[in-house]
Design a protein around this motif. Structure first.
Motif, PDB file in Angstrom:
ATOM      1  N   PRO A  60      25.068  23.336 -22.866  1.00  8.91           N
ATOM      2  CA  PRO A  60      24.111  22.337 -23.525  1.00  8.91           C
ATOM      3  C   PRO A  60      24.415  20.927 -23.027  1.00  8.91           C
ATOM      4  O   PRO A  60      23.628  20.089 -22.802  1.00  8.91           O
ATOM      5  CB  PRO A  60      24.462  22.408 -25.123  1.00  8.91           C
ATOM      6  N   LEU A  61      25.765  20.684 -22.546  1.00  8.09           N
ATOM      7  CA  LEU A  61      26.214  19.143 -22.255  1.00  8.09           C
ATOM      8  C   LEU A  61      25.429  19.066 -21.036  1.00  8.09           C
ATOM      9  O   LEU A  61      24.840  17.646 -20.676  1.00  8.09           O
ATOM     10  CB  LEU A  61      27.544  19.530 -21.945  1.00  8.09           C
ATOM     11  N   THR A  62      25.210  19.959 -20.027  1.00 13.48           N
ATOM     12  CA  THR A  62      24.806  19.531 -18.650  1.00 13.48           C
ATOM     13  C   THR A  62      23.336  19.395 -18.903  1.00 13.48           C
ATOM     14  O   THR A  62      22.539  18.612 -18.497  1.00 13.48           O
ATOM     15  CB  THR A  62      25.060  20.785 -17.512  1.00 13.48           C
ATOM     16  N   ALA A  63      22.756  20.361 -20.028  1.00 18.96           N
ATOM     17  CA  ALA A  63      21.359  20.462 -20.357  1.00 18.96           C
ATOM     18  C   ALA A  63      20.995  18.919 -20.610  1.00 18.96           C
ATOM     19  O   ALA A  63      19.881  18.358 -20.311  1.00 18.96           O
ATOM     20  CB  ALA A  63      20.770  21.473 -21.033  1.00 18.96           C
ATOM     21  N   ASN A  64      21.902  18.328 -21.585  1.00 19.79           N
ATOM     22  CA  ASN A  64      21.550  17.237 -22.001  1.00 19.79           C
ATOM     23  C   ASN A  64      21.545  15.947 -20.889  1.00 19.79           C
ATOM     24  O   ASN A  64      21.014  15.154 -21.043  1.00 19.79           O
ATOM     25  CB  ASN A  64      22.286  16.724 -23.201  1.00 19.79           C
ATOM     26  N   ALA A  65      22.461  16.146 -19.903  1.00 14.87           N
ATOM     27  CA  ALA A  65      22.639  15.086 -18.891  1.00 14.87           C
ATOM     28  C   ALA A  65      21.484  15.259 -17.972  1.00 14.87           C
ATOM     29  O   ALA A  65      21.275  14.196 -17.715  1.00 14.87           O
ATOM     30  CB  ALA A  65      23.926  15.381 -18.188  1.00 14.87           C
ATOM     31  N   LEU A  66      21.066  16.458 -17.904  1.00 18.11           N
ATOM     32  CA  LEU A  66      19.875  16.324 -17.117  1.00 18.11           C
ATOM     33  C   LEU A  66      18.497  15.846 -17.597  1.00 18.11           C
ATOM     34  O   LEU A  66      17.904  15.069 -17.223  1.00 18.11           O
ATOM     35  CB  LEU A  66      19.456  17.873 -16.897  1.00 18.11           C
ATOM     36  N   ARG A  67      18.254  15.982 -18.952  1.00 21.48           N
ATOM     37  CA  ARG A  67      17.299  15.409 -19.550  1.00 21.48           C
ATOM     38  C   ARG A  67      17.327  13.805 -19.729  1.00 21.48           C
ATOM     39  O   ARG A  67      16.466  13.146 -19.377  1.00 21.48           O
ATOM     40  CB  ARG A  67      17.317  15.927 -21.058  1.00 21.48           C
ATOM     41  N   GLN A  68      18.613  13.434 -19.825  1.00 17.94           N
ATOM     42  CA  GLN A  68      19.007  11.750 -19.656  1.00 17.94           C
ATOM     43  C   GLN A  68      18.527  11.508 -18.113  1.00 17.94           C
ATOM     44  O   GLN A  68      17.954  10.163 -17.887  1.00 17.94           O
ATOM     45  CB  GLN A  68      20.337  11.363 -19.977  1.00 17.94           C
ATOM     46  N   GLU A  69      19.042  12.444 -17.065  1.00 23.76           N
ATOM     47  CA  GLU A  69      18.527  11.670 -15.768  1.00 23.76           C
ATOM     48  C   GLU A  69      16.947  11.693 -15.780  1.00 23.76           C
ATOM     49  O   GLU A  69      16.531  10.789 -14.928  1.00 23.76           O
ATOM     50  CB  GLU A  69      19.331  12.854 -14.830  1.00 23.76           C
ATOM     51  N   VAL A  70      16.347  12.634 -16.155  1.00 25.08           N
ATOM     52  CA  VAL A  70      14.975  12.767 -16.185  1.00 25.08           C
ATOM     53  C   VAL A  70      14.346  11.438 -16.616  1.00 25.08           C
ATOM     54  O   VAL A  70      13.497  11.163 -16.065  1.00 25.08           O
ATOM     55  CB  VAL A  70      14.169  13.928 -16.615  1.00 25.08           C
ATOM     56  N   SER A  71      14.936  11.021 -17.832  1.00 23.84           N
ATOM     57  CA  SER A  71      14.507   9.765 -18.482  1.00 23.84           C
ATOM     58  C   SER A  71      14.721   8.321 -17.528  1.00 23.84           C
ATOM     59  O   SER A  71      13.860   7.917 -17.534  1.00 23.84           O
ATOM     60  CB  SER A  71      15.209   9.705 -19.805  1.00 23.84           C
ATOM     61  N   GLN A  72      16.097   8.450 -17.009  1.00 24.27           N
ATOM     62  CA  GLN A  72      16.227   7.423 -16.180  1.00 24.27           C
ATOM     63  C   GLN A  72      15.313   7.360 -14.786  1.00 24.27           C
ATOM     64  O   GLN A  72      15.036   6.279 -14.468  1.00 24.27           O
ATOM     65  CB  GLN A  72      17.530   7.633 -15.575  1.00 24.27           C
ATOM     66  N   VAL A 125      27.697  15.684  -8.697  1.00 23.75           N
ATOM     67  CA  VAL A 125      28.499  15.261  -9.541  1.00 23.75           C
ATOM     68  C   VAL A 125      28.396  15.638 -10.979  1.00 23.75           C
ATOM     69  O   VAL A 125      29.185  15.958 -11.675  1.00 23.75           O
ATOM     70  CB  VAL A 125      28.773  13.714  -9.400  1.00 23.75           C
ATOM     71  N   LEU A 126      26.833  15.544 -11.352  1.00 18.66           N
ATOM     72  CA  LEU A 126      26.527  16.003 -12.790  1.00 18.66           C
ATOM     73  C   LEU A 126      26.849  17.344 -13.001  1.00 18.66           C
ATOM     74  O   LEU A 126      27.285  17.807 -14.081  1.00 18.66           O
ATOM     75  CB  LEU A 126      25.049  15.560 -12.534  1.00 18.66           C
ATOM     76  N   PHE A 127      26.728  18.374 -12.085  1.00 20.85           N
ATOM     77  CA  PHE A 127      26.982  19.585 -12.535  1.00 20.85           C
ATOM     78  C   PHE A 127      28.472  20.014 -12.603  1.00 20.85           C
ATOM     79  O   PHE A 127      28.902  21.009 -13.201  1.00 20.85           O
ATOM     80  CB  PHE A 127      26.361  20.484 -11.297  1.00 20.85           C
ATOM     81  N   TYR A 128      29.385  19.207 -11.836  1.00 16.59           N
ATOM     82  CA  TYR A 128      30.873  19.458 -11.813  1.00 16.59           C
ATOM     83  C   TYR A 128      31.378  18.384 -12.819  1.00 16.59           C
ATOM     84  O   TYR A 128      32.688  18.057 -12.451  1.00 16.59           O
ATOM     85  CB  TYR A 128      31.409  19.594 -10.597  1.00 16.59           C
TER      86      TYR A 128
END
Length: 488
Positions: free
Chosen positions: A463-475, A426-429
């Motif tokens: 960059p939008l997906t990259a930012n979402a992945l960084r937020q995911e790592v933090s969670q 879902v994150l990637f799409y």
């Protein structure tokens, strides 16, 4: 060879059948009158003595099923296990002794399977049939034609529960029969509009109560054949004359059926009076036969669960293209995580969850994943067990939002993997279009989480997906687990 175990509220039954030319032939059958429903107190807790009887039966059935592969056996639990508060602990012990998982099926799913079993034992005619199955704790009503159930209902009317409620001391009096019959009619009134006489052409009874009544009425010359209201009234008069359950020694009545005959008879009279039935024939097929044919359908890719998922996609107006994108990626990631240990059952659940994860959007966009999860867990979904529906709901609930809610599922490895794969897909799409995925996209497990491998250049270009992945790592860190991003 296929086998089914029916954990009913009155009897536990094991049936082993052999498939020959699309027909199932019974090779072995075991029945034990456990009376599980009788052990259910007012607090909805199964007492210890009843549990011990049931577990001893599970051990014996387990011995008979040794050597069967998981795909050859299906075990279903019905009304008592649906309502018992301590059912989960009992089921865990029972599964250990039996050697196979136990599915608790909803009332309408039980009705569908009952009709499937009955239909295979009846002529393949086109008339609409009313099928009635009085069990130990519930009664199922179905209108169907040929092999398809069209209307299904389940009511809390059972020969065990009614016998205990209205004839607790075994005394057979006019007031007890009157109260039991009126209580049954009161319940049936709720569904009468869907089962009016003009909605069907043939009434059919299945399972123990119907067969027992047919045999008693015929052998004692109350009716020449089938079940009729006049014949049952004669039987009731004879039971009143005898005054007590211990005095019932009618021809055709088996000893283990006598204690629950008063409740079953009162319910059947109530059904005849409320639904205006004049005559009811009896089918030999019932729940366990339906479970076997349903199991056979799954093996031959005629899986009712697939039909249900397709219907849900249409009913809730799923975005088909987005569903396909997410499901394909989630499946690919799941296969990479599992490798040679791929669990086909969990893969199916993940694929269905991927196809249904957005059905909650039909209710509201805000927190739609919660709406989706609720629908999947509590809706009537023909073909699915309660356990499967719960797993679907959990996978969908975890596909977005706060990671904290996922902590209860981390210890269930396959559920955790399925959640993570759908979440990543879902994150990637998120863009909801066919954007180019990384040329290298791998997901691998490690002791404290997962490693996600992808190209550095792709992250820079998205960059939008990259930012979402960084937020995911933090969670993930916030709940004490790791999502490691490995960039190539």
């Amino acid at each position: 060879m296929l086998a089914t175990v029916d954990l009913g509220s009155n009897s536990f039954r094991l049936q082993i059948s052999r498939l020959v030319d699309d027909q199932l032939y019974t090779l072995d059958a075991l029945k034990e009158t456990v009376r599980l429903g009788a052990g259910l107190g007012r607090d909805k807790v199964l007492d210890d003595d009843t549990q011990q009887r049931a577990l001893a039966c599970m051990a014996r059935f387990g011995e008979r099923l040794r050597g069967f592969a998981p795909g050859q056996v299906r075990v279903v639990g019905t009304n008592t296990l649906r309502v018992a508060k301590n059912a989960p602990a009992f089921i865990e012990r029972a599964e250990t002794l039996l050697g196979f998982p136990i599915e608790i099926i909803a009332g309408r799913e039980e009705a569908r399977l009952i009709y499937l079993g009955a239909a295979h034992s009846l002529p393949a005619t086109r008339e609409r049939r009313l099928v009635v199955d009085i069990g130990g704790g519930s009664t199922e009503f179905i209108i169907g034609s040929q092999y398809r159930a069209l209307v299904t209902e389940s009511l809390p009317l059972g020969c065990v529960s009614y016998s205990l409620r209205f004839f607790p001391d075994g005394k057979l009096g006019k007031s007890q029969f009157r109260d039991a019959t009126l209580a049954a009619r009161n319940e049936i009134q709720r569904i009468r509009h869907a089962f009016r006489p003009e909605e069907w052409q043939l009434a059919v009874g299945t399972s123990g109560t119907a067969r027992s009544l047919r045999d008693i009425l015929e052998i004692n010359d109350y009716t020449p054949a089938d079940i009729t209201l006049e014949g049952m009234e004669q039987l009731r008069a004879e039971m009143l004359r005898r005054g007590h359950v211990k005095n019932i020694t009618l021809n055709g009545l088996k000893a283990d059926r006598a204690p629950v005959l008063p409740g079953g008879l009162a319910i059947m009279i109530g059904i005849f009076e409320e639904l205006e039935i004049s005559k009811m024939t009896v089918a030999e097929g019932a729940l366990r036969d339906g479970v076997l044919y349903d199991l056979l359908g799954r093996q031959r890719e005629h899986d009712m669960r697939e039909t249900t998922v397709n219907q849900f996609c249409r009913r809730y107006h799923v975005d088909v293209e987005q569903m396909k994108r997410v499901t394909v990626l989630a499946e690919s990631l799941f296969r990479k995580v599992c490798g040679e240990d791929l669990d086909q059952d969990w893969l199916k659940l993940l694929i269905w969850a991927g196809r249904l994860h957005e059905i909650g959007l039909s209710i509201a966009h805000t927190a739609y994943h919660k709406h989706s999860a609720y629908i999947l867990q509590y809706a009537d979904m023909p073909g699915f067990s309660r356990r499967e529906q719960t797993a679907l709901g959990q996978i969908v609930l975890g596909h977005r939002g706060d990671m904290g809610k996922l902590l209860p599922y981390i210890n269930d490895r396959m559920l955790w993997v399925a959640i993570v794969c759908l979440r990543m897909a879902v994150l990637f799409y998120r863009s909801r279009h066919d954007n180019t995925l990384p040329g290298r996209l791998d997901l691998k497990p490690h002791p404290r989480g997962f490693t996600l491998t992808l190209e550095r250049d792709w992250l820079a270009a998205n960059p939008l997906t990259a930012n979402a992945l960084r937020q995911e790592v933090s969670q993930w860190k916030n709940i004490g687990y790791l999502l490691e991003l490995q960039q190539l």
